[in-house]
Design a protein around this motif. Structure first.
Motif, short mmCIF file in Angstrom:
data_model
loop_
_atom_site.label_atom_id
_atom_site.label_comp_id
_atom_site.label_asym_id
_atom_site.label_seq_id
_atom_site.Cartn_x
_atom_site.Cartn_y
_atom_site.Cartn_z
N GLN A 85 0.83 -1.19 0.00
CA GLN A 85 0.00 0.00 0.00
C GLN A 85 0.88 1.25 0.00
OE1 GLN A 85 -0.37 -2.62 2.06
NE2 GLN A 85 -2.52 -3.04 2.50
N ILE A 86 0.43 2.30 -0.68
CA ILE A 86 1.25 3.50 -0.86
C ILE A 86 1.68 4.09 0.47
CG2 ILE A 86 1.32 5.82 -1.85
CD1 ILE A 86 1.37 3.57 -3.89
N PHE A 87 0.82 4.06 1.49
CA PHE A 87 1.18 4.67 2.77
C PHE A 87 2.29 3.90 3.49
CE2 PHE A 87 -2.77 2.20 3.39
CZ PHE A 87 -2.32 1.22 4.26
N LYS A 88 2.66 2.71 3.00
CA LYS A 88 3.76 1.96 3.58
C LYS A 88 5.09 2.26 2.89
CE LYS A 88 0.96 -1.99 5.09
NZ LYS A 88 0.76 -3.46 4.97
N LEU A 89 5.05 3.09 1.84
CA LEU A 89 6.24 3.38 1.04
C LEU A 89 6.66 4.85 1.16
CD1 LEU A 89 5.15 1.55 -2.25
CD2 LEU A 89 6.71 0.67 -0.49
N THR A 90 7.93 5.10 0.99
CA THR A 90 8.41 6.47 0.83
C THR A 90 8.26 6.85 -0.63
OG1 THR A 90 10.66 5.78 0.30
CG2 THR A 90 10.12 6.10 2.66
N PRO A 91 8.30 8.13 -0.97
CA PRO A 91 8.24 8.50 -2.39
C PRO A 91 9.32 7.82 -3.22
CG PRO A 91 7.83 10.43 -1.03
CD PRO A 91 8.21 9.32 -0.09
N GLU A 92 10.51 7.67 -2.66
CA GLU A 92 11.60 7.02 -3.39
C GLU A 92 11.29 5.55 -3.65
OE1 GLU A 92 12.75 10.67 -1.61
OE2 GLU A 92 12.00 8.86 -0.62
N LYS A 93 10.81 4.85 -2.62
CA LYS A 93 10.47 3.44 -2.77
C LYS A 93 9.29 3.24 -3.73
CE LYS A 93 13.32 1.24 0.06
NZ LYS A 93 14.22 0.15 -0.41
N ALA A 94 8.31 4.14 -3.63
CA ALA A 94 7.15 4.05 -4.51
C ALA A 94 7.57 4.21 -5.97
CB ALA A 94 6.12 5.11 -4.14
N LYS A 95 8.46 5.16 -6.21
CA LYS A 95 8.92 5.40 -7.58
C LYS A 95 9.63 4.18 -8.13
CE LYS A 95 11.34 8.82 -10.41
NZ LYS A 95 12.07 10.13 -10.40
N GLN A 96 10.46 3.55 -7.31
CA GLN A 96 11.16 2.34 -7.75
C GLN A 96 10.17 1.21 -8.04
OE1 GLN A 96 13.99 1.39 -4.66
NE2 GLN A 96 15.07 3.33 -4.87
N ASP A 97 9.19 1.05 -7.15
CA ASP A 97 8.18 0.00 -7.29
C ASP A 97 7.38 0.18 -8.58
OD1 ASP A 97 6.25 -2.03 -5.52
OD2 ASP A 97 5.09 -0.68 -6.79
N LEU A 98 6.91 1.40 -8.81
CA LEU A 98 6.05 1.69 -9.96
C LEU A 98 6.81 1.60 -11.27
CD1 LEU A 98 4.15 4.68 -8.36
CD2 LEU A 98 3.24 2.41 -8.81
N ASP A 99 8.06 2.03 -11.26
CA ASP A 99 8.88 1.97 -12.47
C ASP A 99 9.23 0.53 -12.80
OD1 ASP A 99 10.36 3.22 -14.58
OD2 ASP A 99 12.20 2.84 -13.47
N ARG A 100 9.60 -0.24 -11.79
CA ARG A 100 9.97 -1.64 -11.99
C ARG A 100 8.81 -2.46 -12.55
NH1 ARG A 100 11.60 -5.87 -7.12
NH2 ARG A 100 12.26 -7.60 -8.46
N ALA A 101 7.63 -2.28 -11.96
CA ALA A 101 6.47 -3.03 -12.41
C ALA A 101 6.07 -2.65 -13.84
CB ALA A 101 5.30 -2.80 -11.46
N LYS A 102 6.09 -1.35 -14.13
CA LYS A 102 5.71 -0.88 -15.47
C LYS A 102 6.64 -1.45 -16.54
CE LYS A 102 4.52 3.46 -17.88
NZ LYS A 102 5.42 3.44 -19.04
N LYS A 103 7.93 -1.38 -16.30
CA LYS A 103 8.89 -1.87 -17.28
C LYS A 103 8.76 -3.38 -17.49
CE LYS A 103 12.34 1.78 -16.72
NZ LYS A 103 13.67 2.16 -16.16
N LEU A 104 8.56 -4.11 -16.39
CA LEU A 104 8.43 -5.56 -16.50
C LEU A 104 7.21 -5.95 -17.32
CD1 LEU A 104 9.19 -8.47 -15.66
CD2 LEU A 104 7.76 -8.14 -13.63
N ILE A 105 6.08 -5.36 -17.01
CA ILE A 105 4.84 -5.73 -17.70
C ILE A 105 4.87 -5.28 -19.15
CG2 ILE A 105 2.34 -5.29 -17.74
CD1 ILE A 105 2.46 -5.34 -14.65
N GLU A 106 5.48 -4.14 -19.44
CA GLU A 106 5.62 -3.71 -20.83
C GLU A 106 6.54 -4.66 -21.60
OE1 GLU A 106 4.80 1.10 -20.69
OE2 GLU A 106 6.86 0.38 -20.42
N ASP A 107 7.63 -5.09 -20.95
CA ASP A 107 8.56 -6.02 -21.62
C ASP A 107 7.88 -7.34 -21.93
OD1 ASP A 107 10.60 -4.19 -21.56
OD2 ASP A 107 11.60 -5.06 -19.81
N ILE A 108 7.07 -7.85 -21.00
CA ILE A 108 6.42 -9.15 -21.21
C ILE A 108 5.30 -9.05 -22.25
CG2 ILE A 108 4.99 -10.92 -20.12
CD1 ILE A 108 6.49 -10.35 -17.50
N SER A 109 4.48 -8.02 -22.13
CA SER A 109 3.31 -7.90 -23.01
C SER A 109 3.64 -7.34 -24.39
CB SER A 109 2.24 -7.02 -22.35
OG SER A 109 2.70 -5.67 -22.27
N GLY A 110 4.72 -6.56 -24.45
CA GLY A 110 5.04 -5.88 -25.70
C GLY A 110 4.12 -4.71 -25.98
#
Length: 302
Positions: A85-110
């Motif tokens: 949940q967002i309230f458990k993350l710092t802005p820095e951690k959230a940014k890493q989480d959101l960027d990592r997930a986006k790149k992974l799913i884009e790479d897999i799905s194309g």
């Protein structure tokens, strides 16, 4: 013809329970694949296209599932990486989480990822700092805010219509709020989740028709809401260690799950749906996308 949006938050029920309640990390189980495939079959039978917000850890464990969703013409979005949940993350951690997930799913799905939905709808006034981060990372829209007060989430008096938020640095993000319906003088997110499971279908249908008079309905569900099979023994062993107050929600969790498939089949048959990104495109084409200047003043990354 009026279209609404059908969305699925793709997570594994047993995986989330063990993490959130028992603080035990585990790899998502194959149950999520089975349940998503059931949803895909239901959608295909009715020629409905939907939006699937997928956890990064599910995509990592079952990349073929992401490919299957995309191959069938559905929109693929992000639900975070580890369901933090967002309230458990710092802005820095959230940014890493959101960027990592986006790149992974884009790479897999194309395919390009346009949208995000926070775990447990955890974007609220206190965590609004995450919205410009989403815009910075290239997300086009967020669909995480519940414009009502619920037990674990919600943003009272938030705008109910789809609208655009502008931030510093020429960044912008479209917000697609969750649908709410006034039930006994209180706004509730009735068109999905536990509300869909526990309330009789005629109430969901009534709410759907009422909301649709003003705006598209954003329907949501989780694959585990179709899961009626017994959980593994380790779950029951862990549950037995809880006191009555903490154990009660888990005892009630399976309630009415066997009614969900029938309700969904009715909903998908009686109403028309599009992926969320297509609903947004309709707003653009009609020139109906409004900018909420007052609220955007409150969004900071501090």
């Amino acid at each position: 013809m009026i279209h609404s949006a059908f969305s699925i938050d793709v997570e594994d029920g047993i995986n989330i329970i063990m993490k959130d309640i028992f603080n035990e990390n585990m790899i998502p189980t194959n149950r999520v694949v089975k349940n998503v495939n059931t949803i895909l079959e239901m959608l295909e039978a009715r020629k409905v296209k939907a939006t699937f917000f997928i956890l990064g850890e599910v995509a990592h464990a079952y990349p073929q599932l992401v490919k299957e969703v995309s191959k069938n013409g559905h929109e693929v979005g992000v639900h975070g990486y580890y369901h933090d949940q967002i309230f458990k993350l710092t802005p820095e951690k959230a940014k890493q989480d959101l960027d990592r997930a986006k790149k992974l799913i884009e790479d897999i799905s194309g395919e390009q990822v346009y949208g995000y939905r926070a775990p447990a709808f955890s974007v609220c006034e206190e965590t609004s700092w995450v919205l410009p981060i989403l815009a910075e990372l290239g997300y086009i829209y967020d669909s995480s805010i519940v414009p009502a007060k619920a037990r674990r989430y919600g943003w009272v008096d938030f705008e109910k219509d789809i609208h655009q938020l502008n931030f510093e640095g020429d960044l912008s993000l479209i917000e697609v709020p969750m649908s709410v319906y006034k039930l006994v003088s209180k706004d509730v997110p009735i068109c999905g989740g536990g509300y869909l499971r526990h309330l009789p279908y005629f109430m969901t249908k009534r709410a759907f028709k009422s909301i649709q008079k003003e705006r598209p309905v954003i329907v949501y569900m989780h694959p585990y809401e179709l899961d009626t099979e017994r959980y593994p023994d380790f779950f029951y062993k862990a549950k037995s260690t809880l006191n009555i107050k903490r154990r009660l929600p888990l005892e009630l969790f399976p309630l009415n799950k066997r009614t969900v498939k029938g309700k969904l089949e009715k909903l998908l048959t009686e109403f028309h749906f599009k992926p969320i990104i297509e609903i947004i495109n309709d707003y653009h084409e009609k020139g109906e996308l409004q900018v909420n200047e007052i609220l955007t003043e409150n969004y900071t990354t501090q």
